[in-house]
Design a protein around this motif. Structure first.
Motif, mmCIF file in Angstrom:
data_model
loop_
_atom_site.group_PDB
_atom_site.id
_atom_site.type_symbol
_atom_site.label_atom_id
_atom_site.label_comp_id
_atom_site.label_asym_id
_atom_site.label_seq_id
_atom_site.Cartn_x
_atom_site.Cartn_y
_atom_site.Cartn_z
ATOM 1 N N PRO A 38 0.428 32.990 6.275
ATOM 2 C CA PRO A 38 1.676 32.565 5.627
ATOM 3 C C PRO A 38 2.903 32.844 6.489
ATOM 4 C CG PRO A 38 0.386 34.072 4.229
ATOM 5 C CD PRO A 38 -0.198 34.117 5.596
ATOM 6 N N VAL A 39 4.012 32.230 6.107
ATOM 7 C CA VAL A 39 5.304 32.524 6.717
ATOM 8 C C VAL A 39 5.629 34.004 6.489
ATOM 9 C CG1 VAL A 39 7.789 32.028 6.580
ATOM 10 C CG2 VAL A 39 6.121 30.163 6.380
ATOM 11 N N ASP A 40 6.166 34.660 7.494
ATOM 12 C CA ASP A 40 6.494 36.092 7.432
ATOM 13 C C ASP A 40 7.708 36.302 6.519
ATOM 14 O OD1 ASP A 40 7.208 38.712 7.816
ATOM 15 O OD2 ASP A 40 7.183 38.640 10.009
ATOM 16 N N SER A 41 7.493 36.975 5.377
ATOM 17 C CA SER A 41 8.577 37.129 4.402
ATOM 18 C C SER A 41 9.627 38.140 4.839
ATOM 19 C CB SER A 41 8.014 37.531 3.042
ATOM 20 O OG SER A 41 7.337 38.772 3.146
ATOM 21 N N SER A 42 9.351 38.890 5.915
ATOM 22 C CA SER A 42 10.387 39.791 6.441
ATOM 23 C C SER A 42 11.379 39.025 7.321
ATOM 24 C CB SER A 42 9.751 40.932 7.247
ATOM 25 O OG SER A 42 9.183 40.442 8.447
ATOM 26 N N ARG A 43 11.016 37.785 7.662
ATOM 27 C CA ARG A 43 11.902 36.951 8.487
ATOM 28 C C ARG A 43 12.511 35.799 7.682
ATOM 29 N NH1 ARG A 43 11.310 37.747 13.972
ATOM 30 N NH2 ARG A 43 9.651 39.163 14.579
ATOM 31 N N VAL A 44 11.738 35.248 6.762
ATOM 32 C CA VAL A 44 12.235 34.158 5.912
ATOM 33 C C VAL A 44 12.048 34.587 4.459
ATOM 34 C CG1 VAL A 44 12.018 31.712 5.307
ATOM 35 C CG2 VAL A 44 11.505 32.473 7.644
ATOM 36 N N PRO A 45 13.116 34.705 3.688
ATOM 37 C CA PRO A 45 12.965 35.151 2.289
ATOM 38 C C PRO A 45 11.995 34.260 1.523
ATOM 39 C CG PRO A 45 15.291 35.025 2.907
ATOM 40 C CD PRO A 45 14.512 34.415 4.038
ATOM 41 N N ARG A 46 11.297 34.861 0.570
ATOM 42 C CA ARG A 46 10.248 34.143 -0.152
ATOM 43 C C ARG A 46 10.749 32.889 -0.871
ATOM 44 N NH1 ARG A 46 5.753 36.757 -0.131
ATOM 45 N NH2 ARG A 46 5.763 38.925 0.548
ATOM 46 N N TYR A 47 12.028 32.942 -1.282
ATOM 47 C CA TYR A 47 12.581 31.811 -2.050
ATOM 48 C C TYR A 47 13.107 30.703 -1.148
ATOM 49 C CZ TYR A 47 16.323 35.111 -1.064
ATOM 50 O OH TYR A 47 17.150 36.008 -0.440
ATOM 51 N N ALA A 48 12.982 30.869 0.176
ATOM 52 C CA ALA A 48 13.451 29.851 1.120
ATOM 53 C C ALA A 48 12.260 29.109 1.731
ATOM 54 C CB ALA A 48 14.280 30.501 2.233
ATOM 55 N N GLY A 49 12.517 27.891 2.129
ATOM 56 C CA GLY A 49 11.476 27.126 2.822
ATOM 57 C C GLY A 49 10.569 26.374 1.858
ATOM 58 N N PRO A 50 9.650 25.577 2.416
ATOM 59 C CA PRO A 50 8.767 24.738 1.583
ATOM 60 C C PRO A 50 7.822 25.581 0.722
ATOM 61 C CG PRO A 50 8.676 24.099 3.912
ATOM 62 C CD PRO A 50 9.395 25.404 3.853
ATOM 63 N N ALA A 51 7.559 25.105 -0.484
ATOM 64 C CA ALA A 51 6.678 25.833 -1.399
ATOM 65 C C ALA A 51 5.242 25.352 -1.260
ATOM 66 C CB ALA A 51 7.152 25.664 -2.841
ATOM 67 N N THR A 52 4.627 25.642 -0.115
ATOM 68 C CA THR A 52 3.176 25.461 -0.021
ATOM 69 C C THR A 52 2.525 26.614 -0.761
ATOM 70 O OG1 THR A 52 3.129 26.712 2.035
ATOM 71 C CG2 THR A 52 3.273 24.308 2.225
ATOM 72 N N PHE A 53 1.229 26.500 -1.057
ATOM 73 C CA PHE A 53 0.563 27.592 -1.762
ATOM 74 C C PHE A 53 0.632 28.864 -0.916
ATOM 75 C CE2 PHE A 53 -3.074 30.255 -2.885
ATOM 76 C CZ PHE A 53 -2.825 30.417 -4.239
#
Length: 355
Positions: free
Chosen positions: A16-31
Motif C-alpha cells: 500500500p501507499v505509505d501512510s506516513s508520507r501520504v495521509p490515509r484520507y488523500a489519494g485514490p481509494a483503492t482497497f
C-alpha cells in the motif's frame, strides 16, 4: 512472477501507499490503498468490485457497496496481528477495479461477471470480490469451479439464499446457491450456512435446504457454542477441499451492519465473524466475496468498516496460503537440486573407481 515466487516486482510484492508520507484520507481509494492491477501487471490476489444490485428483493443500493468498502479500507494497516501476518508482503494483492455489468438484464450481467472472473482467475489470481448483491456469487462460483472442480462453500448470511425463484426469476440474490447446487459446481459434502436467523416462508425452506446438502450453524448456535467450537466444526466439515467463502454482510446484527438490504435482528457481532474467519486459516481458500453492503442505509461507515475488515481477514488467509505454497515449492526445488547434485557426485565417484 517475481524472484520470490509471487506475482509482482522482482524485489517482492508492491504494498500500500505509505501512510506516513501520504495521509490515509488523500489519494485514490483503492482497497487498502494497494496498487491497481494495471500498475503491477499480475497479482496473487485480485480485489475486484461488482457494482450490481438488480437482483435485490427489498432495499436496493448494494451497487455502491464496493466503493464504500474501498473508502472504509483506507484505515487498514499492512500488519495483521490477529493472524501474525503481513498479507500485502506475503503475496501481491492488487485492486482490479470493477466488473461493469448490465443493470437492466440480469442474465446478461451474470454472463458478463462469469467471463470477467474467468479472465482474472486465468492469470493465476485468487479473487476477493466486493459486491454488489448476492446474485453475483453464482457466476463467481461457476468460474472458480472451472479451475478447481466442485468447491466447498461456507456461506455467512442471515438468509439461506437457496429459494427457487422470485416472480419467476431464477437469478436473484435469494437463489444463487440453489442454482449452484443444480449446476453441480458445489461439493455437496461440504456446504454450510453460518449466522442464519429470522422468519422464513415455511418449514419447507429448511427441508429443501437440507436436501441440497447444507448444514446450518444459526446465529444462536454461534452465541451459545462460541467461535472456537464453530470454527473447529467448520474446518472438519471442509477438510482439505478447495473452499469458497461468501459473506453477506447482513450475517451481522443490524447494530454492526445497518447498511444492508434485508436486515434481520439477532445477528453475529463483527468480532464473532472475524474470529471465525481467522479460525479457518488452515483451509484451502481459493476465492471469496463480501456482498450486500448498501451504503445509503449505513451510519458513520459502520457497515463498510466491518466489510473492509472482513475482506482484509479473508485476504490475509489467502496470502498466507500463497506464501506457504511458494515456500514449499522453493523448498522442493532446492531439495531436487541437491538430489541431482548428489547423484552427479555419486556418478562421478563411480566413474573414478572404474578408471
Amino acid at each position: 512472477m517475481s524472484s520470490n515466487g509471487h506475482h509482482g516486482h522482482r524485489n517482492g510484492p508492491r504494498g500500500p501507499v505509505d501512510s506516513s508520507r501520504v495521509p490515509r484520507y488523500a489519494g485514490p481509494a483503492t482497497f487498502a490503498r494497494l496498487p491497481r492491477l494495471d500498475e503491477v501487471g499480475t497479482a496473487d490476489v485480485a480485489v475486484v468490485g461488482v457494482p450490481f444490485d438488480t437482483g435485490v428483493s427489498y432495499r436496493p443500493g448494494a451497487r455502491f457497496g464496493g466503493n464504500a468498502i474501498r473508502e472504509a479500507s483506507r484505515l487498514l494497516r499492512p500488519y495483521n496481528p490477529a493472524q501474525d501476518a503481513s498479507p500485502f508482503a506475503l503475496a501481491q494483492v492488487a485492486d482490479a477495479g470493477d466488473i461493469a455489468a448490465n443493470p437492466f438484464d440480469i442474465n446478461e450481467a451474470v454472463d458478463t461477471i462469469e467471463a470477467a472472473a474467468d479472465d482474472l482467475l486465468g492469470t493465476g489470481a485468487r479473487l476477493m470480490t466486493l459486491g454488489g448483491d448476492h446474485t453475483i456469487a453464482l457466476p463467481l462460483l461457476r468460474s472458480v469451479a472451472k479451475r478447481h472442480g466442485p468447491v466447498a462453500l461456507l456461506h455467512f448470511d442471515a438468509h439461506l439464499d437457496t429459494w427457487d425463484t422470485y416472480f419467476g426469476a431464477e437469478y436473484t440474490h435469494g437463489t444463487p446457491f440453489r442454482r449452484a447446487v443444480e449446476e453441480g459446481i458445489l461439493d455437496t459434502e461440504a456446504l454450510s450456512h453460518v449466522g442464519t436467523r429470522g422468519p422464513l416462508y415455511g418449514k419447507r425452506d429448511l427441508d429443501e435446504d437440507a436436501r441440497m446438502g447444507f448444514g446450518i450453524v444459526t446465529s444462536a448456535d454461534v452465541m451459545r457454542r462460541g467461535v472456537d467450537e464453530i470454527a473447529d466444526q467448520l474446518r472438519q466439515r471442509i477438510g482439505d477441499r478447495p473452499l469458497y467463502i461468501s459473506v453477506d454482510i447482513d450475517v451481522l446484527d443490524p447494530a454492526h451492519a445497518p447498511g444492508t438490504g434485508t436486515p434481520e435482528a439477532g445477528g453475529l457481532t463483527s468480532r464473532e465473524l472475524l474470529e471465525i474467519i481467522r479460525g479457518l486459516a488452515s483451509c484451502r481458500l481459493v476465492s471469496a466475496d463480501v456482498v450486500e453492503v448498501a451504503p445509503a442505509y449505513d451510519h458513520a461507515e459502520i457497515t463498510a468498516v466491518a466489510a473492509s475488515h472482513t475482506a482484509y481477514e479473508l485476504t490475509t488467509v489467502m496470502s498466507r496460503q500463497i506464501a506457504r505454497a511458494s515456500g514449499a515449492a522453493q523448498g522442493s526445488a532446492v531439495a531436487e537440486a541437491a538430489e541431482v547434485a548428489r547423484a552427479a557426485e555419486a556418478a562421478e565417484g563411480s566413474a573414478a573407481e572404474a578408471r
